[in-house]
Design an enzyme around this catalytic site. Structure first.
Site, PDB file in Angstrom:
ATOM      1  N   ASP A  58     -21.229  63.022  -6.398  1.00 54.45           N
ATOM      2  CA  ASP A  58     -21.117  64.452  -5.931  1.00 54.45           C
ATOM      3  C   ASP A  58     -20.729  65.461  -7.479  1.00 54.45           C
ATOM      4  O   ASP A  58     -19.386  65.006  -7.839  1.00 54.45           O
ATOM      5  CB  ASP A  58     -20.016  64.549  -5.710  1.00 54.45           C
ATOM      6  CG  ASP A  58     -20.574  65.853  -4.807  1.00 54.45           C
ATOM      7  OD1 ASP A  58     -20.846  66.856  -5.445  1.00 54.45           O
ATOM      8  OD2 ASP A  58     -20.225  66.609  -3.866  1.00 54.45           O
ATOM      9  N   CYS A  96     -25.721  70.609  -4.253  1.00 53.77           N
ATOM     10  CA  CYS A  96     -25.640  69.818  -3.065  1.00 53.77           C
ATOM     11  C   CYS A  96     -26.376  69.749  -2.260  1.00 53.77           C
ATOM     12  O   CYS A  96     -27.323  69.033  -1.886  1.00 53.77           O
ATOM     13  CB  CYS A  96     -24.400  70.369  -2.509  1.00 53.77           C
ATOM     14  SG  CYS A  96     -22.898  70.478  -4.176  1.00 53.77           S
ATOM     15  N   HIS A 152     -22.354  68.038   4.459  1.00 54.35           N
ATOM     16  CA  HIS A 152     -23.227  69.080   3.844  1.00 54.35           C
ATOM     17  C   HIS A 152     -24.146  69.685   4.156  1.00 54.35           C
ATOM     18  O   HIS A 152     -24.730  70.269   3.287  1.00 54.35           O
ATOM     19  CB  HIS A 152     -22.654  68.633   2.456  1.00 54.35           C
ATOM     20  CG  HIS A 152     -22.009  70.711   1.520  1.00 54.35           C
ATOM     21  ND1 HIS A 152     -22.571  70.848  -0.120  1.00 54.35           N
ATOM     22  CD2 HIS A 152     -22.540  71.463   1.958  1.00 54.35           C
ATOM     23  CE1 HIS A 152     -22.039  72.287   0.345  1.00 54.35           C
ATOM     24  NE2 HIS A 152     -22.016  72.692   1.354  1.00 54.35           N
ATOM     25  N   HIS A 242     -17.124  65.708  -7.835  1.00 59.43           N
ATOM     26  CA  HIS A 242     -16.566  66.949  -6.859  1.00 59.43           C
ATOM     27  C   HIS A 242     -15.241  67.981  -6.917  1.00 59.43           C
ATOM     28  O   HIS A 242     -14.178  67.012  -7.158  1.00 59.43           O
ATOM     29  CB  HIS A 242     -17.233  67.879  -5.550  1.00 59.43           C
ATOM     30  CG  HIS A 242     -17.450  69.031  -5.959  1.00 59.43           C
ATOM     31  ND1 HIS A 242     -16.856  70.134  -5.282  1.00 59.43           N
ATOM     32  CD2 HIS A 242     -18.843  69.616  -5.366  1.00 59.43           C
ATOM     33  CE1 HIS A 242     -16.828  71.421  -5.205  1.00 59.43           C
ATOM     34  NE2 HIS A 242     -18.804  70.866  -5.007  1.00 59.43           N
TER      35      HIS A 242
END
Length: 573
Positions: A58, A96, A152, A242
């Site tokens: 990420d 994302c 997500h 992230h």
């Protein structure tokens, strides 16, 4: 003509960042693997469906891997990539949710209604339920399917959860951004909740464990409890790297000489993640999976430069359609690859993994029409030409329209104020507002202001709404050819028109107050009951809601007047 301002940085020094070589077999701090891997064996015949391990990181920047010349130590990724196939013409999405949705469905965002922004925690939205997902196709092919990490892709009702979309097991977070230790996530002031789930339950007992460690240990447990004689698919979607920038101190100490604090913490997180990949590889060998396995490594979008990431020497950053936002780190490592130890320049997009992996699994793609991805395994394994010749990066009709764009600038066929980007062959076209456009070197020197980070800054061109680049000859997007090649611009605009005619309406509903964790036991999770009746109009705002559980005062008031209106109408009839 664009004017560029040079700072005092040395271009040679910035391009010469190296990495320290580590002992591949040195024990790491990420997981407890007590024994050595199985002895190296001869490459096996491809006689049965392979085990598939898909690792997604990420916000890892294009520059932030050792073999791209980074100052960050990633010996595991470097070695796996060197022994496999590096994908150096590999594309992902700039943020994302879009990358994850395209991986899971094999379709562009315009074909799932997710072409704008991300799915936010309080939105009644998720990956469309009519889409047959990658893990569902692998289940059909006889695979055991497991997900570990960040989802997500929406969770407002249980049908949206990973365990309802093709995964036998799930351990991870549903939202896009949680604390690495406490798993708390705040979606605005006072809107905070816990987000770590085991299957469809809240995993309160796992709080306090660093997520990279936790997820790696879970992968090892899955492999230990499964039989290598049966095919398995594990989707490892690391939270790293992230924000928030959090790492165990022992990793930060290795970068104590790095002047920029954000870069130092970020580097520590990348190296910790690298060791996690090392331990997953160890587990594959230890439990007998490795010889019949395919490991795919991919980033989800470009690095966030003001949070320590670097996409140097590419232009732009996360959230933009410049190469720094959409060109990803990718490689495949497998004993099953026929031509190993090489770099592939075949054009590959994240949608391609769906048909590629289902084909490897000997699954059936005939009942999944309309895929935007291609089977690129022959290009990866044998070095054949990629079947892909173009990529629709996206068309986002809801993004802020460029001030200086117009239908006239688009030859009367395309409104150049609309944010869109497409690549056809060696050409790349951008319209509207592509996002932050500077070239930003690695932030390793000091904690100076952000404006000093730029080796070169574009000082004009802000009145533009169309850009054209020959990406093969100019991968850093320095020479805009839109004025010199209007014929190419028109051709690519026609391709945008074609794709736009196939697009479905954007699904971007208003946030619903019932999603607040306070109404759900203090955790993020499904909040719409099975009795809810959702009717969508336009952006998808729910018009009807009959959930009688844990409603706020406004929701109760709305329900009261709805019922009253229904009774009045009934009396009239």
């Amino acid at each position: 003509m664009a004017v560029y301002a040079l700072t005092g940085f040395s271009l040679v020094s910035l391009l010469s960042f190296g990495y320290l070589s580590w002992d591949w077999m040195k024990p790491s701090l990420v997981a407890d693997v007590a024994t050595d891997p199985m002895e190296k064996s001869l490459p096996p015949a491809f006689t049965r469906p392979p085990h598939i391990i898909f690792i997604l990181t990420d916000d890892q920047g294009y520059h932030d891997v050792g073999y791209h010349g980074s100052d960050i130590q990633t010996p595991t990724l470097d070695r796996l990539a060197a022994e496999g196939v590096k994908l150096e013409n590999y594309y992902i999405q700039p943020i994302c949710t879009p990358s994850r949705s395209q991986l899971i469905t094999g379709r562009y965002q315009i074909h799932t209604g997710l072409q704008h922004s991300i799915i936010r925690p309080r939105q009644p939205n998720c990956l469309p339920l009519d889409q047959v997902t990658l893990p569902q196709k692998l289940q059909e092919a006889g695979y055991s399917t497991h997900m570990v990490g960040k989802w997500h892709l929406g969770f407002y009702k249980k049908e949206c959860l990973p365990t309802r979309r093709g995964f036998d097991t799930f351990l991870g977070s549903l939202t896009g951004n949680v604390d690495y230790y406490t798993y708390d996530n705040c979606d605005g002031p006072g809107v905070c909740g816990y987000d770590l789930h085991e299957g469809e339950d809240v995993a309160w007992d796992q709080s306090g464990k660093y997520s990279t460690f936790l997820y790696t240990q879970r992968v090892s447990k899955i492999l230990a409890s499964h039989s290598p004689k049966e095919p398995i698919f594990i989707y490892v979607a690391f939270q790293a790297v992230h924000t928030p920038l959090q790492s165990p101190k022992e990793y930060i100490y290795r970068y104590r000489s790095m002047g920029n604090v954000a870069r130092r913490k970020y580097a520590a997180m990348v190296t910790c993640m690298d060791e996690a990949v090392k331990n997953i590889t160890w587990a594959l060998k230890k439990y007998g999976y490795y010889d019949n396995s395919v490991i795919v490594f991919s980033t989800d979008n470009g690095g966030q430069t003001f949070s320590g990431g670097s996409n140097w020497p590419l232009r732009g950053r996360k959230g933009t359609y410049w190469e720094g936002g959409v060109r990803g780190i990718g490689f495949v490592h497998s004993p099953l690859i026929k031509r190993k130890r090489r770099t592939s320049w075949a054009l590959v997009h994240i949608t391609d993994w769906y048909p590629t992996l289902v084909s490897l699994a000997r699954g059936n793609l005939s009942n999944v029409p309309g895929l935007d991805g291609y089977n690129v395994w022959p290009a990866i394994s044998e070095g054949k030409e990629s079947p892909r010749t173009e990529i629709l990066h996206n068309i986002d009709p809801l993004y802020n329209h460029a001030k200086y764009g117009s239908l006239e600038d688009g030859f009367g066929i395309w409104n150049t104020a609309v944010q869109a980007s497409i690549r056809v062959g060696e050409w790349k076209l951008l319209t509207g507002d592509p996002g932050y456009s500077d070239w930003i070197p690695p932030q390793t020197l000091t904690n100076f202001p952000g404006s000093w980070w730029n080796l070169e800054r574009l000082t004009d061109g802000l009145r533009k709404s169309v850009w054209l680049f020959n990406i093969t000859a100019d991968p850093y997007e320095r020479y805009d050819l839109s004025d010199q090649r209007p014929d190419v611009v028109r051709t690519l605009l026609m391709r945008l028109v074609h794709y736009n005619q196939t697009a479905i309406p954007v699904r971007y509903p208003a946030e619903n107050p019932r999603a607040h964790p306070d109404f759900n036991g203090g955790a993020w999770g499904p909040w719409a009951s099975e009795d809810d009746v959702e009717e969508w109009e336009g952006g998808g705002e729910p018009l009807k809601s009959r959930n009688k559980k844990k409603k706020c005062k406004i929701c109760k008031l709305r329900s009261f007047f709805r019922k009253l209106n229904t009774r009045l109408m009934s009396n009239r009839i």
